[in-house]
Design a protein around this motif. Sequence first.
Motif, PDB file in Angstrom:
ATOM      1  N   LEU A  86      -8.800  13.505  10.580  1.00 20.12           N
ATOM      2  CA  LEU A  86      -9.291  13.932  12.031  1.00 20.12           C
ATOM      3  C   LEU A  86      -9.663  12.698  12.824  1.00 20.12           C
ATOM      4  CD1 LEU A  86     -10.004  16.585  13.293  1.00 20.12           C
ATOM      5  CD2 LEU A  86     -12.221  16.235  12.089  1.00 20.12           C
ATOM      6  N   ALA A  87     -10.501  11.713  12.182  1.00 19.87           N
ATOM      7  CA  ALA A  87     -10.792  10.488  13.133  1.00 19.87           C
ATOM      8  C   ALA A  87      -9.516   9.771  13.727  1.00 19.87           C
ATOM      9  CB  ALA A  87     -11.803   9.586  12.271  1.00 19.87           C
ATOM     10  N   LEU A  88      -8.517   9.747  13.055  1.00 19.70           N
ATOM     11  CA  LEU A  88      -7.401   9.025  13.409  1.00 19.70           C
ATOM     12  C   LEU A  88      -6.746   9.878  14.517  1.00 19.70           C
ATOM     13  CD1 LEU A  88      -6.137   7.660  10.393  1.00 19.70           C
ATOM     14  CD2 LEU A  88      -6.813   6.286  12.156  1.00 19.70           C
ATOM     15  N   TRP A  89      -6.573  11.028  14.437  1.00 23.31           N
ATOM     16  CA  TRP A  89      -5.885  11.906  15.507  1.00 23.31           C
ATOM     17  C   TRP A  89      -6.868  11.821  16.703  1.00 23.31           C
ATOM     18  CZ3 TRP A  89      -2.323  16.293  13.580  1.00 23.31           C
ATOM     19  CH2 TRP A  89      -1.291  15.804  12.848  1.00 23.31           C
ATOM     20  N   SER A  90      -8.120  11.675  16.708  1.00 22.59           N
ATOM     21  CA  SER A  90      -8.936  12.051  17.809  1.00 22.59           C
ATOM     22  C   SER A  90      -8.701  11.181  19.014  1.00 22.59           C
ATOM     23  CB  SER A  90     -10.437  12.204  17.405  1.00 22.59           C
ATOM     24  OG  SER A  90     -10.822  10.672  16.996  1.00 22.59           O
ATOM     25  N   LYS A  91      -7.847  10.030  18.423  1.00 19.71           N
ATOM     26  CA  LYS A  91      -7.599   9.002  19.462  1.00 19.71           C
ATOM     27  C   LYS A  91      -6.518   9.096  20.528  1.00 19.71           C
ATOM     28  CE  LYS A  91      -5.145   5.725  16.663  1.00 19.71           C
ATOM     29  NZ  LYS A  91      -5.056   4.446  16.171  1.00 19.71           N
ATOM     30  N   TYR A  92      -5.714  10.228  19.932  1.00 17.97           N
ATOM     31  CA  TYR A  92      -4.587  10.749  20.875  1.00 17.97           C
ATOM     32  C   TYR A  92      -4.961  11.733  21.937  1.00 17.97           C
ATOM     33  CZ  TYR A  92      -2.181   7.863  17.327  1.00 17.97           C
ATOM     34  OH  TYR A  92      -1.699   6.842  16.462  1.00 17.97           O
ATOM     35  N   PRO A  93      -4.225  11.814  23.000  1.00 18.07           N
ATOM     36  CA  PRO A  93      -4.367  12.643  23.969  1.00 18.07           C
ATOM     37  C   PRO A  93      -4.122  14.180  23.649  1.00 18.07           C
ATOM     38  CG  PRO A  93      -2.578  11.621  24.743  1.00 18.07           C
ATOM     39  CD  PRO A  93      -3.073  10.889  23.206  1.00 18.07           C
ATOM     40  N   LEU A  94      -4.910  15.123  24.144  1.00 16.17           N
ATOM     41  CA  LEU A  94      -4.599  16.561  23.471  1.00 16.17           C
ATOM     42  C   LEU A  94      -3.172  16.817  24.148  1.00 16.17           C
ATOM     43  CD1 LEU A  94      -8.122  18.394  24.127  1.00 16.17           C
ATOM     44  CD2 LEU A  94      -6.639  18.234  22.093  1.00 16.17           C
ATOM     45  N   ALA A  95      -2.427  17.776  23.505  1.00 17.36           N
ATOM     46  CA  ALA A  95      -1.028  18.297  24.085  1.00 17.36           C
ATOM     47  C   ALA A  95      -1.257  19.761  23.986  1.00 17.36           C
ATOM     48  CB  ALA A  95      -0.077  17.923  23.302  1.00 17.36           C
ATOM     49  N   GLY A  96      -2.241  20.305  23.880  1.00 18.40           N
ATOM     50  CA  GLY A  96      -2.524  21.739  23.861  1.00 18.40           C
ATOM     51  C   GLY A  96      -3.913  21.990  23.125  1.00 18.40           C
ATOM     52  N   LYS A  97      -4.268  23.244  23.022  1.00 15.95           N
ATOM     53  CA  LYS A  97      -5.421  23.637  22.377  1.00 15.95           C
ATOM     54  C   LYS A  97      -5.349  23.300  20.765  1.00 15.95           C
ATOM     55  CE  LYS A  97      -9.019  27.188  21.929  1.00 15.95           C
ATOM     56  NZ  LYS A  97      -9.245  28.617  22.317  1.00 15.95           N
ATOM     57  N   PHE A  98      -6.251  22.155  20.391  1.00 15.28           N
ATOM     58  CA  PHE A  98      -6.591  21.487  19.115  1.00 15.28           C
ATOM     59  C   PHE A  98      -4.961  20.882  18.745  1.00 15.28           C
ATOM     60  CE2 PHE A  98      -8.879  25.657  19.072  1.00 15.28           C
ATOM     61  CZ  PHE A  98     -10.075  24.919  18.900  1.00 15.28           C
ATOM     62  N   THR A  99      -4.030  20.666  19.680  1.00 10.08           N
ATOM     63  CA  THR A  99      -2.902  19.767  19.327  1.00 10.08           C
ATOM     64  C   THR A  99      -2.771  18.636  20.066  1.00 10.08           C
ATOM     65  OG1 THR A  99      -1.514  21.815  19.175  1.00 10.08           O
ATOM     66  CG2 THR A  99      -0.171  20.054  19.593  1.00 10.08           C
ATOM     67  N   ARG A 100      -2.571  17.557  19.160  1.00  8.22           N
ATOM     68  CA  ARG A 100      -2.709  16.012  19.631  1.00  8.22           C
ATOM     69  C   ARG A 100      -1.217  15.630  19.689  1.00  8.22           C
ATOM     70  NH1 ARG A 100      -7.866  14.273  21.506  1.00  8.22           N
ATOM     71  NH2 ARG A 100      -9.173  15.567  20.262  1.00  8.22           N
ATOM     72  N   ALA A 101      -0.868  14.834  20.708  1.00  9.16           N
ATOM     73  CA  ALA A 101       0.304  14.043  21.091  1.00  9.16           C
ATOM     74  C   ALA A 101       0.263  12.760  20.140  1.00  9.16           C
ATOM     75  CB  ALA A 101       0.295  13.549  22.445  1.00  9.16           C
ATOM     76  N   VAL A 102       0.394  12.995  18.771  1.00  4.71           N
ATOM     77  CA  VAL A 102       0.636  12.040  17.851  1.00  4.71           C
ATOM     78  C   VAL A 102       1.926  11.432  17.626  1.00  4.71           C
ATOM     79  CG1 VAL A 102       0.022  11.382  15.294  1.00  4.71           C
ATOM     80  CG2 VAL A 102      -1.327  13.223  16.440  1.00  4.71           C
ATOM     81  N   PRO A 103       2.129  10.274  17.789  1.00  5.39           N
ATOM     82  CA  PRO A 103       3.448   9.489  17.753  1.00  5.39           C
ATOM     83  C   PRO A 103       4.148   9.584  16.527  1.00  5.39           C
ATOM     84  CG  PRO A 103       2.203   8.058  18.567  1.00  5.39           C
ATOM     85  CD  PRO A 103       1.164   9.226  18.470  1.00  5.39           C
ATOM     86  N   VAL A 104       5.306   9.453  16.032  1.00  5.98           N
ATOM     87  CA  VAL A 104       5.731   9.224  14.647  1.00  5.98           C
ATOM     88  C   VAL A 104       5.659   7.495  14.622  1.00  5.98           C
ATOM     89  CG1 VAL A 104       7.616   9.232  13.009  1.00  5.98           C
ATOM     90  CG2 VAL A 104       7.227  11.114  14.637  1.00  5.98           C
TER      91      VAL A 104
END
Length: 236
Positions: A86-104
């Motif tokens: 959760l902490a690691l994903w929080s640094k990525y921008p939101l791409a929707g409600k609760f969705t993160r733009a997490v790159p591979v």
Amino acid sequence: MDQLISELSGAPAGSAASNLTLLNIGFLLFVAIGNLLLAHRNELGWWFSMLGTFFGFIAVALYPGSANWMLLIGALPLFAVGAVGLALWSKYPLAGKFTRAVPVANFSIMGAIMLLVYTGVAALLQFGPDLAHPDLIFSEIMHIAWLNFALNALIMAGLLGVGFGSRWAWSLTAIGGIGMTVASALLPRLTGGPQPLLAQLFGMILLTISAIYAWLMWFRPTPEPLPQVEDDEDEF
């Protein structure tokens, strides 16, 4: 209701054996639901992961009448995976409600080694009070315990890798689920132990399917971040 609980847990409703079995089933189901959410990069999946490990490990360690604080040594590293993700994903921008733009992330040999090290350490720490007796831990009678603890740790190691954006790490979670399912089906025949409960087998299969589904979904393009809305500044 008591009859249903007895059927699910294989023990009388309200008994310690029944409640502990239901907590284990809860671990499988909550982590599986979390996987389905993480498959779509929905950060709520990390909360389900933490709930699953809370029920399956922390609640078991603190269960009234059989509480053993030493079991928290093994429970906390598993629970921490959801918090780290959760902490690691929080640094990525939101791409929707609760969705993160997490790159591979690209595959890393060092990252793979670290996840395997985590698996070994997390498996060992699950022995809790037995850590004071290394001769017992590494004896032949503990091979089934090692298998169970290692599969638990492998499932969470895969999710730890997902926290860092590693698509391949989903395979670790899937392998852990497959290993649990196969071991639960075969060990009773090899050891003469009780047959696995259908509810537990269902949870293991669901966890495995959810990990495979998430791995496939992560081949889709990374979600586009939401456009940043800037407030117009008043001109004077």
